[in-house]
Every structure is written in C-alpha cells, then in structure tokens.
Design a protein around this motif. Structure first.
Motif, short mmCIF file in Angstrom:
data_model
loop_
_atom_site.label_atom_id
_atom_site.label_comp_id
_atom_site.label_asym_id
_atom_site.label_seq_id
_atom_site.Cartn_x
_atom_site.Cartn_y
_atom_site.Cartn_z
N VAL A 81 -21.56 -0.91 7.09
CA VAL A 81 -20.52 -0.10 8.04
C VAL A 81 -19.30 0.51 7.27
CG1 VAL A 81 -19.06 -0.16 10.17
CG2 VAL A 81 -21.23 -1.59 9.69
N LEU A 82 -18.70 -0.28 6.43
CA LEU A 82 -17.64 0.43 5.59
C LEU A 82 -17.94 1.75 4.94
CD1 LEU A 82 -14.47 0.48 5.14
CD2 LEU A 82 -14.97 -1.27 3.35
N LEU A 83 -19.00 1.55 4.19
CA LEU A 83 -19.15 2.60 3.45
C LEU A 83 -20.14 3.68 4.21
CD1 LEU A 83 -21.28 0.55 0.35
CD2 LEU A 83 -19.32 1.98 0.27
N SER A 84 -20.52 3.28 5.18
CA SER A 84 -21.01 4.73 6.02
C SER A 84 -19.94 5.35 6.50
CB SER A 84 -21.94 3.95 7.12
OG SER A 84 -23.12 3.32 6.61
N CYS A 85 -18.73 4.77 7.01
CA CYS A 85 -17.73 5.31 7.60
C CYS A 85 -17.00 6.26 6.70
CB CYS A 85 -16.95 4.22 8.44
SG CYS A 85 -17.56 3.44 10.03
N ASN A 86 -16.92 5.71 5.50
CA ASN A 86 -16.30 6.39 4.35
C ASN A 86 -16.91 7.72 4.12
OD1 ASN A 86 -13.89 4.72 3.93
ND2 ASN A 86 -14.93 3.43 2.36
N VAL A 87 -18.22 7.55 4.04
CA VAL A 87 -19.07 8.83 3.70
C VAL A 87 -18.80 9.81 4.98
CG1 VAL A 87 -21.50 9.86 3.58
CG2 VAL A 87 -20.97 7.68 2.53
N LEU A 88 -18.86 9.36 6.11
CA LEU A 88 -18.44 10.50 7.07
C LEU A 88 -17.18 11.25 6.94
CD1 LEU A 88 -20.06 8.61 10.25
CD2 LEU A 88 -20.99 10.47 9.07
N CYS A 89 -16.00 10.32 6.69
CA CYS A 89 -14.80 10.64 6.59
C CYS A 89 -14.61 11.78 5.43
CB CYS A 89 -13.78 9.60 6.46
SG CYS A 89 -13.62 8.59 7.91
N HIS A 90 -15.36 11.53 4.36
CA HIS A 90 -15.20 12.33 3.17
C HIS A 90 -15.86 13.75 3.60
CE1 HIS A 90 -13.94 10.10 -0.49
NE2 HIS A 90 -14.27 8.95 0.18
N VAL A 91 -17.00 13.62 4.29
CA VAL A 91 -17.57 15.12 4.67
C VAL A 91 -16.37 15.66 5.49
CG1 VAL A 91 -19.20 16.13 6.36
CG2 VAL A 91 -19.69 14.17 4.61
N GLY A 92 -15.64 15.08 6.49
CA GLY A 92 -14.67 15.65 7.22
C GLY A 92 -13.66 16.08 6.49
N VAL A 93 -13.17 15.48 5.46
CA VAL A 93 -12.05 16.05 4.49
C VAL A 93 -12.41 17.15 3.92
CG1 VAL A 93 -10.84 15.51 2.53
CG2 VAL A 93 -11.05 13.68 4.18
N LEU A 94 -13.74 17.29 3.39
CA LEU A 94 -14.37 18.68 2.61
C LEU A 94 -14.26 19.69 3.63
CD1 LEU A 94 -15.25 19.50 0.16
CD2 LEU A 94 -17.62 18.77 0.86
N LEU A 95 -14.73 19.59 4.85
CA LEU A 95 -14.97 20.68 6.13
C LEU A 95 -13.29 21.09 6.32
CD1 LEU A 95 -17.62 19.34 8.35
CD2 LEU A 95 -17.67 21.03 6.71
N LEU A 96 -12.58 20.21 6.20
CA LEU A 96 -10.94 20.60 6.71
C LEU A 96 -10.59 21.23 5.75
CD1 LEU A 96 -9.95 17.29 8.71
CD2 LEU A 96 -10.14 19.65 9.80
N HIS A 97 -10.88 20.96 4.37
CA HIS A 97 -10.08 21.64 3.24
C HIS A 97 -10.50 23.10 3.30
CE1 HIS A 97 -8.56 22.22 -0.82
NE2 HIS A 97 -9.92 22.77 -1.40
N PHE A 98 -11.64 23.38 3.43
CA PHE A 98 -12.28 24.71 3.36
C PHE A 98 -11.85 25.51 4.82
CE2 PHE A 98 -14.92 22.79 0.12
CZ PHE A 98 -14.58 23.82 -1.00
#
Length: 293
Positions: free
Chosen positions: A218-235
C-alpha cells in the motif's frame, strides 16, 4: 487539551523558528551522513560475521533479547504517531500562514506535493521532517535484532535502511517537494506496522494474512501515485522546488520497488512450487522477516 497538543506540535517557538543548517542541526552535514551509513553497514557485517564464527555450532539458537524488540516496536509506533500528528498540524498551520504567497498558482493539496520555487528548509514542516530524519536511525536497530535473533542479514535490508536515510536527508538539504505527503504516508504505516509488531511480540494473535507485506505494498503504491503527481505539477505549474533531488529520490525509490517486487515474485513462485498450506505460511513469515520497513 487539544489546544495544548496543537501548541506543542505546531506552535512551539522551537518548531516555528526551526532552520535546517549545518552548524546548528545535529546530523545535517554530508560527512555525518556518509559516516553514519558506513558505520551502520560495517557494524552490521561485523556483528553478523562475529556471531557466525562464535555460534557456528548453535546455528538455529537465537541470542535472547528479552523485551527489547517489543519495547523498540512500541516506541517506534509512538514516535511515528507523534511525527504524523505533528507534521499534519504543522502543514495545516503553514498553509494558513503562507497561502497568500502561492494561492494564485496552487491549491493546498498541490502545495503538499509541490513546494514553490525558492522554498527554504525552515519552519514547522521542516522541523518534523528533521525529526523524521533522525528517527530513521532508530529504525536501523531492526537490523541488529534480526542478526542477533536469526543471524539473518540481507542485502535488501541494508540497502533499504541506508537509502531511506539518504532520501530523508535530501528532503531537508534541498527543500524537496513531496516530502510532507511522503512523511504522512510513511509514519501512518509505521505507526500501524510497529504497533502490530508490538502486539504480536507480547504474545497476542497475529493476522491470518501477511499484514506487514500488505502495508508495504500500500505504501509503495501510494508513493508511486504521488511521484506521478509531482511530475505533472512540475511541468504544469511552473516548477517544484528541489526537483533535482526529487529525481534522484525517484531513482532510489524505483530501486527499492524493484528489489521488493523481485523478492515478492520469488516468494510467490516458491509458494506455487510447494503448494501446501505450511509452505505458504512459512513463505509469508519469511517475507515479513526479510522485508523490513
């Protein structure tokens, strides 16, 4: 009562005026980081080799530790719960006090994932990030317990603990985005997992499924989703602070995820090979022992 807790977790002058700096913050230098990780790896290897030589004839007899592992689990659960509450209240206070600065470009949730460019490692959330960084060293005692009780020392355990210390250091050193959500997710899982470990250590019944492994998934899955969110927000939102450190952290997270999945697949294939209930149960127990948060 609530006001008192809020004050000591988010409004105390030591928290509000915190600043990450090499002269003032314990463990804030690169030399300390590399020295501490080198000591952790070296001492773990030394302890493992020493016990292997001294106790060769008593291969399956563990070194008695008494209530120490249970007390460690209880303390880590309480520390994680405190950090979770502290950074949650501190994030709410920071949003309240600094929203005027970034409200035109970000929502509060976006701020949690993506700090504005120019953010400095000072204030409430970075105080709790610093406490989280220091707590990472307490987690390494799980390695010593595993060596003393089972003479079990895996590369994944050493790599996992070392990398998590490095990542929490980078969060502070580069005011990295995403760290607030990462700490909230991690400490919430730690509070539950270490509470479960204390529960089972004092002789209470364990879950009928691999509880710790499930929490890690669960923790790893949530981290992956949040990393995608950071990448989208950055651009899409003009950039996130500390994105270079975030990229490095993402690579390290990917390495941990790869090792975990590789370990999980091997255990799953082993269960299919043996097929019986005893083999399945043994495999789940081994996975919980070898995979450490």
């Amino acid at each position: 009562m609530i006001q008192t807790i809020t004050y000591y977790l988010s409004e105390h002058p030591s928290i509000v005026n915190f600043r990450w700096s090499h002269p003032q913050s314990l463990g804030s230098t690169w030399s300390f980081l590399f020295a501490s990780i080198s000591f952790y790896i070296t001492f773990s290897l030394f302890l493992h080799l020493l016990l292997s030589l001294l106790l060769r004839r008593r291969k399956h007899r563990p070194v008695p530790l008494g209530p120490i592992p249970a007390l460690h689990s209880l303390s880590m659960s309480l520390i994680s719960l405190t950090i979770f509450a502290g950074i949650l209240l501190s994030a709410a206070a920071e949003i309240r006090d600094t929203r005027w600065f970034w409200r035109r470009s970000k929502t509060p949730f976006q701020w949690l994932l993506c700090f504005p460019l120019g953010t400095r490692p000072s204030g409430r959330v970075f105080f709790w990030s610093y406490v989280f960084y220091l707590s990472r060293f307490l987690h390494t005692f799980r390695t010593y317990f595993a060596i003393l009780r089972r003479r079990n020392l895996s590369f994944f355990r050493l790599f996992n603990h070392s990398i998590l210390i490095v990542m929490s250091f980078l969060w502070l050193e580069f005011s990295q985005s995403f760290q607030v959500v990462a700490i909230l997710l991690t400490t919430s899982v730690y509070a539950v997992v270490y509470g479960y470990r204390f529960w089972t250590a004092i002789g209470l019944p364990s879950a009928c499924f691999p509880f710790e492994v499930s929490c890690q998934v669960v923790l790893l899955s949530c981290n992956v989703l949040c990393h995608v969110g950071v990448l989208l927000l950055h651009f899409m939102k003009g950039g996130c602070n500390g994105i270079e450190a975030w990229v490095f952290n993402s690579v390290l997270n990917a390495a941990i995820l790869f090792l975990f999945l590789n370990f999980y697949v091997k255990k799953h294939l082993r269960k299919r090979k043996f097929g019986d209930f005893d083999a399945i149960k043994e495999s789940e127990i081994d996975m919980a022992k070898d995979k450490d948060l």
